[in-house]
Design a protein around this motif. Structure first.
Motif, mmCIF file in Angstrom:
data_model
loop_
_atom_site.group_PDB
_atom_site.id
_atom_site.type_symbol
_atom_site.label_atom_id
_atom_site.label_comp_id
_atom_site.label_asym_id
_atom_site.label_seq_id
_atom_site.Cartn_x
_atom_site.Cartn_y
_atom_site.Cartn_z
ATOM 1 N N ARG A 10 -18.782 -35.110 -12.975
ATOM 2 C CA ARG A 10 -18.041 -35.051 -14.233
ATOM 3 C C ARG A 10 -18.665 -36.001 -15.238
ATOM 4 N N SER A 11 -18.406 -35.731 -16.512
ATOM 5 C CA SER A 11 -19.008 -36.502 -17.589
ATOM 6 C C SER A 11 -18.306 -37.847 -17.773
ATOM 7 N N GLU A 12 -19.038 -38.778 -18.360
ATOM 8 C CA GLU A 12 -18.479 -40.099 -18.640
ATOM 9 C C GLU A 12 -17.951 -40.207 -20.068
ATOM 10 N N LEU A 23 -21.040 -46.337 -13.281
ATOM 11 C CA LEU A 23 -21.946 -45.208 -13.044
ATOM 12 C C LEU A 23 -23.393 -45.617 -13.233
ATOM 13 N N GLU A 24 -23.649 -46.436 -14.247
ATOM 14 C CA GLU A 24 -25.006 -46.926 -14.496
ATOM 15 C C GLU A 24 -25.470 -47.807 -13.344
ATOM 16 N N ALA A 25 -24.584 -48.645 -12.815
ATOM 17 C CA ALA A 25 -24.942 -49.527 -11.709
ATOM 18 C C ALA A 25 -25.222 -48.732 -10.436
ATOM 19 N N LEU A 26 -24.546 -47.611 -10.271
ATOM 20 C CA LEU A 26 -24.807 -46.752 -9.118
ATOM 21 C C LEU A 26 -26.112 -45.976 -9.281
ATOM 22 N N LEU A 28 -26.538 -43.438 -11.523
ATOM 23 C CA LEU A 28 -26.262 -42.050 -11.901
ATOM 24 C C LEU A 28 -26.431 -41.884 -13.402
ATOM 25 N N ARG A 29 -27.219 -40.892 -13.786
ATOM 26 C CA ARG A 29 -27.488 -40.678 -15.197
ATOM 27 C C ARG A 29 -26.885 -39.366 -15.674
ATOM 28 N N LYS A 30 -27.525 -38.254 -15.354
ATOM 29 C CA LYS A 30 -27.091 -36.956 -15.856
ATOM 30 C C LYS A 30 -26.137 -36.277 -14.874
ATOM 31 N N MET A 31 -25.495 -35.235 -15.354
ATOM 32 C CA MET A 31 -24.633 -34.429 -14.503
ATOM 33 C C MET A 31 -25.474 -33.805 -13.390
ATOM 34 N N GLY A 32 -24.974 -33.857 -12.179
ATOM 35 C CA GLY A 32 -25.697 -33.290 -11.045
ATOM 36 C C GLY A 32 -26.714 -34.230 -10.436
ATOM 37 N N VAL A 50 -14.763 -44.959 -9.655
ATOM 38 C CA VAL A 50 -15.142 -43.735 -10.380
ATOM 39 C C VAL A 50 -15.050 -42.507 -9.484
ATOM 40 N N GLN A 51 -14.132 -42.514 -8.535
ATOM 41 C CA GLN A 51 -14.044 -41.431 -7.564
ATOM 42 C C GLN A 51 -13.712 -40.078 -8.200
ATOM 43 N N HIS A 52 -13.116 -40.086 -9.385
ATOM 44 C CA HIS A 52 -12.786 -38.839 -10.064
ATOM 45 C C HIS A 52 -13.991 -38.260 -10.811
ATOM 46 N N LEU A 53 -15.095 -38.994 -10.874
ATOM 47 C CA LEU A 53 -16.291 -38.538 -11.581
ATOM 48 C C LEU A 53 -17.441 -38.170 -10.644
ATOM 49 N N VAL A 54 -17.327 -38.535 -9.367
ATOM 50 C CA VAL A 54 -18.422 -38.338 -8.418
ATOM 51 C C VAL A 54 -17.927 -37.614 -7.170
ATOM 52 N N SER A 55 -18.888 -37.060 -6.429
ATOM 53 C CA SER A 55 -18.591 -36.546 -5.090
ATOM 54 C C SER A 55 -19.450 -37.336 -4.107
ATOM 55 N N VAL A 56 -18.892 -37.591 -2.932
ATOM 56 C CA VAL A 56 -19.540 -38.449 -1.943
ATOM 57 C C VAL A 56 -19.617 -37.698 -0.623
ATOM 58 N N GLU A 57 -20.783 -37.793 0.037
ATOM 59 C CA GLU A 57 -20.939 -37.228 1.368
ATOM 60 C C GLU A 57 -21.795 -38.162 2.203
ATOM 61 N N THR A 58 -21.555 -38.179 3.475
ATOM 62 C CA THR A 58 -22.354 -39.027 4.364
ATOM 63 C C THR A 58 -23.627 -38.284 4.756
ATOM 64 N N VAL A 59 -24.678 -39.065 4.996
ATOM 65 C CA VAL A 59 -25.981 -38.483 5.347
ATOM 66 C C VAL A 59 -26.235 -38.733 6.812
#
Length: 59
Positions: A10-12, A23-26, A28-32, A50-59
């Protein structure tokens, strides 16, 4: 140590300055945009802010 993959879905626009900086510290720049981080408490705390702006998955 486990790795997690964080993707910006999602957008900032119209978000607080604190959320934009998180988001910058993580790295993350553009969508996707996806980055991988270690599963540390500090990273998980940033993701929680920022959990409402990102998706998280384990690797």
């Amino acid at each position: 140590m486990a790795k997690i993959r964080v993707t910006k879905v999602r957008s900032e626009i119209n978000r607080t300055q604190n959320q934009k900086r998180t988001l910058e510290a993580l790295g993350l720049r553009k969508m996707g945009h996806t980055v991988e981080h270690d599963d540390t408490p500090s990273i998980l705390g940033m993701i929680n802010n920022v959990q409402h702006l990102v998706s998280v998955e384990t690797v």
